[in-house]
Design an enzyme around this catalytic site. Structure first.
Site, PDB file in Angstrom:
ATOM      1  N   ARG A 148     -12.398  -4.525  -6.785  1.00 17.32           N
ATOM      2  CA  ARG A 148     -11.942  -5.183  -5.517  1.00 17.32           C
ATOM      3  C   ARG A 148     -13.137  -5.537  -4.756  1.00 17.32           C
ATOM      4  O   ARG A 148     -14.067  -4.658  -4.614  1.00 17.32           O
ATOM      5  CB  ARG A 148     -10.847  -4.491  -4.749  1.00 17.32           C
ATOM      6  CG  ARG A 148     -10.461  -5.198  -3.525  1.00 17.32           C
ATOM      7  CD  ARG A 148      -9.381  -4.247  -2.989  1.00 17.32           C
ATOM      8  NE  ARG A 148      -9.865  -3.331  -2.142  1.00 17.32           N
ATOM      9  CZ  ARG A 148      -9.332  -2.499  -1.190  1.00 17.32           C
ATOM     10  NH1 ARG A 148      -8.173  -2.741  -0.974  1.00 17.32           N
ATOM     11  NH2 ARG A 148      -9.923  -1.475  -0.677  1.00 17.32           N
ATOM     12  N   PHE A 192       0.847  -1.080   0.085  1.00 17.73           N
ATOM     13  CA  PHE A 192       0.106  -0.035  -0.001  1.00 17.73           C
ATOM     14  C   PHE A 192       0.835   1.329   0.164  1.00 17.73           C
ATOM     15  O   PHE A 192       1.806   1.457   0.797  1.00 17.73           O
ATOM     16  CB  PHE A 192      -0.859  -0.055   1.255  1.00 17.73           C
ATOM     17  CG  PHE A 192      -2.030   0.876   1.354  1.00 17.73           C
ATOM     18  CD1 PHE A 192      -2.913   0.702   0.328  1.00 17.73           C
ATOM     19  CD2 PHE A 192      -1.899   2.016   2.046  1.00 17.73           C
ATOM     20  CE1 PHE A 192      -4.055   1.539   0.367  1.00 17.73           C
ATOM     21  CE2 PHE A 192      -2.959   2.975   2.034  1.00 17.73           C
ATOM     22  CZ  PHE A 192      -4.049   3.071   1.544  1.00 17.73           C
ATOM     23  N   ASP A 203       2.188  -4.649   8.532  1.00 15.97           N
ATOM     24  CA  ASP A 203       1.020  -3.889   8.624  1.00 15.97           C
ATOM     25  C   ASP A 203      -0.299  -5.136   8.534  1.00 15.97           C
ATOM     26  O   ASP A 203      -0.133  -5.575   7.446  1.00 15.97           O
ATOM     27  CB  ASP A 203       1.195  -2.953   7.383  1.00 15.97           C
ATOM     28  CG  ASP A 203      -0.028  -2.087   7.123  1.00 15.97           C
ATOM     29  OD1 ASP A 203      -1.171  -2.464   7.674  1.00 15.97           O
ATOM     30  OD2 ASP A 203       0.053  -0.913   6.527  1.00 15.97           O
ATOM     31  N   TYR A 229     -10.726   0.442  11.401  1.00 13.32           N
ATOM     32  CA  TYR A 229     -11.887   0.882  10.926  1.00 13.32           C
ATOM     33  C   TYR A 229     -12.202  -0.207   9.755  1.00 13.32           C
ATOM     34  O   TYR A 229     -13.173  -0.237   9.023  1.00 13.32           O
ATOM     35  CB  TYR A 229     -12.022   2.246  10.257  1.00 13.32           C
ATOM     36  CG  TYR A 229     -10.964   2.285   9.440  1.00 13.32           C
ATOM     37  CD1 TYR A 229     -10.811   2.130   7.976  1.00 13.32           C
ATOM     38  CD2 TYR A 229      -9.828   3.405   9.919  1.00 13.32           C
ATOM     39  CE1 TYR A 229      -9.439   2.435   7.111  1.00 13.32           C
ATOM     40  CE2 TYR A 229      -8.665   3.768   8.858  1.00 13.32           C
ATOM     41  CZ  TYR A 229      -8.465   3.220   7.585  1.00 13.32           C
ATOM     42  OH  TYR A 229      -7.553   3.408   7.063  1.00 13.32           O
ATOM     43  N   LYS A 230     -11.214  -1.014   9.522  1.00 15.55           N
ATOM     44  CA  LYS A 230     -11.423  -2.108   8.531  1.00 15.55           C
ATOM     45  C   LYS A 230     -12.244  -3.343   9.053  1.00 15.55           C
ATOM     46  O   LYS A 230     -13.123  -3.230   9.527  1.00 15.55           O
ATOM     47  CB  LYS A 230     -10.133  -2.365   7.554  1.00 15.55           C
ATOM     48  CG  LYS A 230      -9.745  -1.240   6.928  1.00 15.55           C
ATOM     49  CD  LYS A 230      -8.266  -1.566   6.327  1.00 15.55           C
ATOM     50  CE  LYS A 230      -7.803  -0.086   5.546  1.00 15.55           C
ATOM     51  NZ  LYS A 230      -6.288  -0.105   5.071  1.00 15.55           N
TER      52      LYS A 230
HETATM   53  C1  LIG Z   1      -5.831   1.090   4.787  1.00 14.75           C
HETATM   54  C2  LIG Z   1      -4.369   0.902   4.881  1.00 14.75           C
HETATM   55  C3  LIG Z   1      -3.471   1.801   5.344  1.00 14.75           C
HETATM   56  C4  LIG Z   1      -4.267   3.057   5.935  1.00 14.75           C
HETATM   57  O1  LIG Z   1      -3.690   3.976   6.998  1.00 14.75           O
HETATM   58  P1  LIG Z   1      -4.388   5.230   7.675  1.00 14.75           P
HETATM   59  O2  LIG Z   1      -3.313   5.882   8.354  1.00 14.75           O
HETATM   60  O3  LIG Z   1      -5.559   4.635   8.389  1.00 14.75           O
HETATM   61  O4  LIG Z   1      -4.854   6.165   6.585  1.00 14.75           O
HETATM   62  C5  LIG Z   1      -2.125   1.627   5.698  1.00 14.75           C
HETATM   63  N1  LIG Z   1      -1.821   0.542   5.026  1.00 14.75           N
HETATM   64  C6  LIG Z   1      -2.552  -0.348   4.721  1.00 14.75           C
HETATM   65  C7  LIG Z   1      -1.827  -1.659   3.964  1.00 14.75           C
HETATM   66  C8  LIG Z   1      -3.709  -0.138   4.399  1.00 14.75           C
HETATM   67  O5  LIG Z   1      -4.664  -1.032   3.814  1.00 14.75           O
END
Ligand SMILES: *Cc1c(COP(=O)(O)O)cnc(C)c1O
Length: 404
Positions: free
Chosen positions: A363, A116, A187, A212-213
């Site tokens: 997705r 990401f 992560d 939040y996921k």
């Molecule tokens: C959703 C996601 C993030 C998001 O980070 P935020 O600080 O909450 O915006 C980071 N890394 C990965 C791999 C994600 O899928």
């Protein structure tokens, strides 16, 4: 399949709009039935009546650690190692710097090329902030193990890839990292609350993830970080926040890190967000991550089979292999199609919600806590109609929204 689903009982704990098929719980989880009440209790009672007394009386002050321990159960972390705080992005920054300082003079950050983007941006930001000779070594996820050598200070990778949905072998990578003296930072954005993540048992050093996921903490919910107990005394956050101080309310002149996981806190926590996340975690308190993973695996497999059998020759190409054992794939799959953006918009118009990942990825995410197998069947029938009727070509879908 729904009749035989041991997790079918969970769906009733979440509020989804009637008729909507929600295939994006990997981006923003659903609301629990009691989320509103949890927020109301904090706002009206604890804040409204208790005011500042609630830091102690409602135990707001311990919420980051208390909620962290509740979350730890879902990711294989024993108590005292998970803190709910800040955003995933900010937590990556704190832990990367902590690891690099600890590992000096080693200066190689090993990164996954398909990660990401935010994660690799932060690694670039760390290089900027530290202004010392770092090397950001970027390799494909499949080559991480072989790229681990004695020059690597820290490895940063996603447990489950945000696009393909495929997972890395955390235990194997941790083992190899330990052999060469590198630290691992995982992560868990797309695996916490979904896979049977075993941070302690697999020898992980550090981890971060989103609230939040799959954890359903609501938009912008506080994130979490994990630091294995064996490293806590040696690692220091670069943000010397007063909430991470050993004795914040003595207001001493100099910073002294708290013992344990609290040292990775920074400023005052967002109490309303913590309360909503805590409520969401209670919905999963009687659920085993093994069962969540098993259902996620069945959901993804079923969906892939349905797309292939119901929409053959429609140009939908699965990213990654068709076959993956439980645990080798997370809770989402991506199909590419040249008209991907229009397909997503046409599905949303039909009350089926996937998301779009540039350049042409459609997705679909399958949160095991509240999705039914029948939802997959119906979603694929909608997809079939969208493709057969070329609904994606509608002029309304030409312009891209700011959030996809
Ligand atoms: C959703 C996601 C993030 C998001 O980070 P935020 O600080 O909450 O915006 C980071 N890394 C990965 C791999 C994600 O899928």
């Amino acid at each position: 399949m729904d009749a035989a689903d041991p997790l079918a009982r969970l769906r009733g704990r979440f509020s989804l709009p009637p008729g909507l098929i929600y295939l994006d719980g990997n981006s923003l989880g659903a609301r629990s039935n009691t989320a509103t009440e949890a927020a109301r209790r904090v706002v009206e009672e604890e804040w409204g009546r208790g005011l500042i007394r609630s830091w102690t009386q409602a135990d707001w002050i311990d919420a980051p650690v208390r909620v962290g321990d509740a979350l730890g159960r879902l990711i294989g972390a024993a108590e005292g190692q998970v803190l709910v705080t800040d955003s995933t992005t900010a937590n990556i920054f704190k832990l990367l710097v902590a690891a690099l300082n600890h590992q000096a003079p080693r200066g190689v950050v090993l990164l996954e090329g398909e990660n990401f983007p935010a994660d690799n941006y932060i690694a670039q930001g760390v290089e900027f902030a530290l202004a010392r000779g770092l090397e950001l070594r970027v390799v494909p996820g499949a080559q991480l193990v072989d790229a681990l050598d004695e020059s690597v200070a820290v490895l940063l990778a996603s447990h489950v890839n945000y696009r393909t949905g495929l997972s890395l072998d955390m235990a194997r990578i941790n083992r190899r990292a330990a052999e060469v003296g590198a630290l691992t930072l995982w992560d868990l954005a797309h695996s916490a609350g979904l896979l049977d993540v075993r941070l302690d048992a697999s020898g992980a050093d550090m981890a971060v993830g989103c609230g939040y996921k799959y954890l359903n903490g609501g938009p912008g919910a506080p994130a979490f970080l994990y630091v294995a107990e064996r490293h806590q005394a040696a690692l220091r956050s670069p943000l010397f926040g007063w909430m991470g101080h050993a004795r914040p309310f003595e207001f001493g002149a100099d910073y002294e890190p708290a013992p344990g996981i609290r040292r990775f806190a920074c400023g005052t926590p967002g109490v309303v967000g913590l309360a909503v996340l805590e409520d969401a975690l209670e919905q999963l308190a009687d659920v085993s991550p093994v069962d969540l993973q098993a259902k996620a695996s069945k959901l993804t497999r079923t969906f892939i089979e349905l797309v292939h059998s119901r929409c053959p020759d429609a140009g939908m190409t699965l990213l990654g292999p068709v076959e993956a054992a439980a645990g080798e794939r997370g809770g989402h799959v991506t199909f590419t199609h040249p008209e991907g953006y229009g397909i997503v918009q046409a599905l949303i118009a039909r009350e089926v919600i996937p998301d779009f990942r540039s350049p042409e990825g459609v997705r679909f995410g399958f949160a095991p806590a509240y999705l039914r197998f029948v939802d997959l069947w119906e979603a694929v029938e909608h997809l079939r109609s969208v493709l057969a009727g070329r609904e994606y070509a509608d002029a309304r879908y030409r312009e891209r929204a700011r959030v996809t």
